[in-house]
Scaffold this active site. Structure first.
Site, short mmCIF file in Angstrom:
data_model
loop_
_atom_site.label_atom_id
_atom_site.label_comp_id
_atom_site.label_asym_id
_atom_site.label_seq_id
_atom_site.Cartn_x
_atom_site.Cartn_y
_atom_site.Cartn_z
N TYR A 143 0.84 -1.20 0.00
CA TYR A 143 0.00 0.00 0.00
C TYR A 143 0.87 1.25 0.00
CZ TYR A 143 -4.27 -2.53 1.39
OH TYR A 143 -5.36 -3.36 1.43
N TYR A 182 -0.94 -9.82 1.07
CA TYR A 182 0.16 -9.20 1.83
C TYR A 182 0.18 -9.75 3.26
CZ TYR A 182 -3.54 -5.95 3.42
OH TYR A 182 -4.69 -5.39 3.92
N ARG A 192 -3.08 -11.80 4.28
CA ARG A 192 -4.43 -11.46 3.83
C ARG A 192 -4.63 -11.96 2.40
NH1 ARG A 192 -7.78 -7.87 5.11
NH2 ARG A 192 -9.08 -9.65 4.66
N HIS A 195 -7.42 -8.42 -1.89
CA HIS A 195 -8.73 -7.80 -1.74
C HIS A 195 -8.68 -6.34 -2.15
CE1 HIS A 195 -6.52 -7.09 2.02
NE2 HIS A 195 -7.12 -5.91 2.01
N HIS A 197 -10.64 -2.80 -0.93
CA HIS A 197 -11.54 -2.20 0.06
C HIS A 197 -12.59 -1.36 -0.67
CE1 HIS A 197 -8.95 -3.09 3.61
NE2 HIS A 197 -7.99 -3.04 2.71
FE LIG Z 1 -6.20 -4.24 2.93
#
Ligand SMILES: [Fe+2]
Lengths: 277, 191
Positions: A143, A182, A192, A195, A197
């Site tokens: 991110y 990640y 995770r 995905h 958000h």
């Molecule tokens: Fe996330």
């Protein structure tokens, strides 16, 4: 912080640990998830209610321990302000904000995808002209966020933020890059599933919600306490997009379809009821 | 009032906002529903706590409210503010010490005799689904006493929903996700 996390200790007491310091194994966390799911299945089998939203008290997701209300929610009959939502318009959202691959000078790295679908309310009515916001990791699972320390490359051509207004049929479309899984600090070797958000508004502010869209067949689904906080398998599946070859475009991008259902509007029936008197 | 009709479709499940919304959801002047220099501008502020009484540094709050006359506005421009149009919507990420501030207006009563309140939505890492509550203005005690939601709560829960008016006119409203002072959170029909 005490480091008491070696060998084959049982971490049944890990609730007491700082969530960020938990080094419980995946096996431990998976066993906890299975325990909650088994109890849920047994409850449904003996006539208990089907749950369609995540548990907010879900110990396998360590950060939820001190961040969930312990009292049940209090029923409120919605009043005026709660029957409406903020209005968003072209002034708020530029049409180009729905393409996350053109926000920089160069092409982002990764698998170009289109994600499209409709936002509906609980009665199946399209939610029109409403704001949809998305954010996501890049193709390496990183991110653009200062606290994301995952040692995967930042892509100078990808921010991972998009906005759109829904159309007349509640439809939205984003062009983006497929995000990667990640790692995170819930437990040792926690990952995770990939995905995106999603943040959504309805016609009533009581329909406001934030969720995550997943990709079909992700091998991390069974291991992820955030996804598995939804105890009902059918409800979980509602967060998984469908690969749709009709959305895929020739020599350009693969396509996924994902429809979102908000709770029911209270304005419509309350207004109708007033009209009946 | 008749019971709410059943919904036809099952709502999509919520998920936590996670830790990484900070570069995505906040925007310029997101917490300024009005310009701080405007007559009638009010500071609404507070702190978000977890069940240990520790501040939560990664929560996102949104408010939605009527204007000073109790009118629900339907004005675009919440994301790109012009500094003059009151849209009724605000958003803010708490700071590293769990504090938030909105600059807004005191909402008026939406109907005569109704207790004015601001709708609040809470998102946080660790919180698997959003929470709703109401921030009531403390002044109209008769309206507060007659409010159906407040009347349905015990004294401790009721107290968590009424903001404190500070000497400078600011409204203070803390949010406790858990613990002794746990805020009363709300559910609505048809969810
Ligand atoms: Fe996330």
């Amino acid at each position: 912080m005490t480091n008491t996390t070696t060998g084959n200790e049982s971490f049944n007491d890990s609730h007491a640990l700082d969530p960020a310091a938990s080094t419980a194994t995946q096996e431990t966390v998976s066993a906890e998830i299975a325990g909650v799911h088994d109890a849920y299945r047994a409850a449904v089998a003996s006539g208990g209610a089907v749950e369609t939203q995540p548990r907010i008290d879900f110990a396998p997701y360590r950060s939820s321990l001190l961040r969930h209300p312990t009292k049940s929610l209090h029923h409120a009959d919605p009043e005026t302000i709660e029957l409406f939502s903020p209005a968003f318009g072209q002034r708020d959202v530029h049409a180009l904000e729905s393409d996350l691959t053109i926000q920089h000078n160069g092409e982002p790295v990764g698998e170009r995808i289109v994600v499209t679908g409709r936002v509906l309310d609980g009665d199946g009515h399209p939610v029109r002209n409403q704001l949809v916001e998305i954010w996501q990791a890049n193709a390496a699972g990183r991110y653009i966020h200062k606290r994301d320390q995952h040692p995967a490359p930042i892509d100078p051509n990808f921010t991972g933020v998009g906005r759109a207004l829904t159309g007349e049929n509640g439809e939205y479309t984003f062009t983006t890059i497929k995000p990667a899984p990640y790692p995170w600090k819930n437990h040792h070797n926690a990952w995770r599933p990939a995905h995106i958000h999603f943040s959504l508004f309805g016609t009533d502010f009581t329909q406001r919600m934030i969720t995550q869209m997943y990709f079909p067949g992700d091998p991390l689904f069974g291991l992820d306490p955030i996804y598995q906080s939804i105890t009902d398998p059918k409800a979980r599946e509602a967060l998984v997009a469908t690969y749709d070859h009709a959305v895929t475009s020739h020599e350009w991008a693969t396509g996924y379809r994902w429809d979102i259902v908000l709770t029911g509007s209270n304005r419509t029936w309350m207004e109708n009821e007033e009209g009946d008197h | 009032m008749a019971p709410a009709p059943q919904v036809k479709l099952t709502a999509t499940p919520g998920q936590t906002i996670g830790p990484f919304y900070g570069y995505a959801l906040p925007y310029e002047r997101d917490n300024e529903l009005v310009n701080p220099s405007r007559t009638g501008a009010v500071r609404l502020h507070g702190t978000v706590y977890d069940g240990d009484g520790t501040v939560i540094p990664d929560a996102l709050l949104e408010i939605w409210q009527a204007d000073e006359d109790g009118n629900v506005v339907a004005q675009a421009g919440s994301l790109v503010r012009d500094g003059y149009t009151f849209t009724g919507f605000g958003r803010t990420a708490v700071d590293n010490e769990g504090n938030y501030t909105f600059t807004t207006l005191n909402p008026g009563a939406t109907d005569a005799g109704k207790a004015p309140f601001i709708m609040l939505t809470v998102f946080a890492r660790g919180l698997l689904n959003r929470l709703f509550t109401r921030i009531y203005l403390p002044e109209d005690t008769a309206a507060l006493a007659a409010d159906p939601l407040l009347a349905s709560l015990d004294a401790a829960d009721r107290g968590t929903l009424i903001a404190t008016r500070e000497a400078d006119g600011a409204l203070r409203f803390d949010v406790h996700l858990q613990g002794e002072s746990e805020t009363a959170f709300l559910s609505y029909p048809r969810s």
